[in-house]
Design a protein around this motif. Sequence first.
Motif, mmCIF file in Angstrom:
data_model
loop_
_atom_site.group_PDB
_atom_site.id
_atom_site.type_symbol
_atom_site.label_atom_id
_atom_site.label_comp_id
_atom_site.label_asym_id
_atom_site.label_seq_id
_atom_site.Cartn_x
_atom_site.Cartn_y
_atom_site.Cartn_z
ATOM 1 N N UNK A 1 -3.535 -12.877 -4.879
ATOM 2 C CA UNK A 1 -3.992 -11.775 -5.728
ATOM 3 C C UNK A 1 -5.282 -12.150 -6.449
ATOM 4 N N UNK A 2 -5.349 -13.401 -6.905
ATOM 5 C CA UNK A 2 -6.564 -13.867 -7.589
ATOM 6 C C UNK A 2 -7.756 -13.832 -6.645
ATOM 7 N N UNK A 3 -7.541 -14.247 -5.403
ATOM 8 C CA UNK A 3 -8.630 -14.215 -4.421
ATOM 9 C C UNK A 3 -9.126 -12.788 -4.215
ATOM 10 N N UNK A 4 -8.193 -11.850 -4.103
ATOM 11 C CA UNK A 4 -8.562 -10.449 -3.896
ATOM 12 C C UNK A 4 -9.332 -9.916 -5.098
ATOM 13 N N UNK A 5 -8.839 -10.215 -6.291
ATOM 14 C CA UNK A 5 -9.495 -9.732 -7.514
ATOM 15 C C UNK A 5 -10.892 -10.328 -7.655
ATOM 16 N N UNK B 1 -14.285 -8.085 -7.642
ATOM 17 C CA UNK B 1 -15.183 -8.098 -8.792
ATOM 18 C C UNK B 1 -16.575 -8.578 -8.378
ATOM 19 N N UNK B 2 -16.625 -9.608 -7.520
ATOM 20 C CA UNK B 2 -17.919 -10.117 -7.060
ATOM 21 C C UNK B 2 -18.679 -9.056 -6.270
ATOM 22 N N UNK B 3 -17.981 -8.351 -5.377
ATOM 23 C CA UNK B 3 -18.616 -7.278 -4.604
ATOM 24 C C UNK B 3 -19.137 -6.202 -5.539
ATOM 25 N N UNK C 1 -10.819 -26.594 0.287
ATOM 26 C CA UNK C 1 -11.554 -26.551 -0.977
ATOM 27 C C UNK C 1 -12.884 -25.826 -0.779
ATOM 28 N N UNK C 2 -13.494 -26.009 0.400
ATOM 29 C CA UNK C 2 -14.780 -25.377 0.689
ATOM 30 C C UNK C 2 -14.667 -23.854 0.652
ATOM 31 N N UNK C 3 -13.553 -23.320 1.172
ATOM 32 C CA UNK C 3 -13.356 -21.863 1.173
ATOM 33 C C UNK C 3 -13.264 -21.327 -0.252
ATOM 34 N N UNK C 4 -12.473 -22.015 -1.087
ATOM 35 C CA UNK C 4 -12.377 -21.624 -2.499
ATOM 36 C C UNK C 4 -13.730 -21.771 -3.193
ATOM 37 N N UNK C 5 -14.437 -22.841 -2.819
ATOM 38 C CA UNK C 5 -15.736 -23.080 -3.424
ATOM 39 C C UNK C 5 -16.729 -21.976 -3.107
ATOM 40 N N UNK D 1 -18.956 -15.312 -6.425
ATOM 41 C CA UNK D 1 -18.774 -14.626 -7.710
ATOM 42 C C UNK D 1 -19.883 -14.995 -8.695
ATOM 43 N N UNK D 2 -20.184 -16.286 -8.792
ATOM 44 C CA UNK D 2 -21.170 -16.762 -9.763
ATOM 45 C C UNK D 2 -22.556 -16.211 -9.451
#
Length: 242
Positions: A216-220, A224-226, A142-146, A152-153
């Motif tokens: 795919x969501x992680x890559x996108x 986008x964040x970068x 969960x920490x990695x996703x967080x 991104x935020x």
Amino acid sequence: MGSNIFSFERFLKVLKYDLKMRVPAIGIFFLVLLIIPHVLHQIMDFGNAFPAGQRFDLYSVMCVFLVFFAPFKIYYAFRDKQGRTSFLMLPASSLEKFASMVLVSLVLVPVSFCLCSFLLDVVLCLLVGGQYGSVVTVDYGILAWGFLGLFCIAGAAILGNTLFKKGAPGKTLLCIIILILLWLTAITGFIFDNFIVDGNVDAEVLQMRGEMMVNLSRIVYSAVAILFYILAWWRIRKIQIS
């Protein structure tokens, strides 16, 4: 030429300036978010247990709020004409100022908040163990996703703070919602085309496609964040040389 673009010594000076002169602007907001989960529990569920999982969820929500609003509060002067002038007058390159902004917004502020939340959790567990029970623990998956979410935020907030002058948080949030809706529309179309139309209900195939969508969501999200950070640096650089 490289020293004109980025000097570690100048970067440290900018960082020290930000920490001393700008970060205190978020102090009260930081403390309020820190105690909100515990105040809410006392108001809504006074005397009953406050499970560690529930506390972790509330801490996470508060951290998201902090990471989003921190750039707007810490670097609010950037949206003001006089404040922007003082920002630009700092003897440092746009990259050094941007790097300090990212380090403060993405690392120092949220890490400090997480540490303070954990320490407060430990203290409350010792003082009122009957309600709090065990100390909050972290699931590293969960920490990695967080972290990806915070990445991104923070990028969106930093970019929004450099683009908008009035109503920057609201306008930035609206743009984020629009981007999320566009992505959800694209995902929905993909799911309909590949999961439903072909009629394939094999469990292994569905699981494989589901994992593919997650990756795919992680890559996108990362791409986008970068892009957010690149555009924010470009914006600061453009203002710096104008």
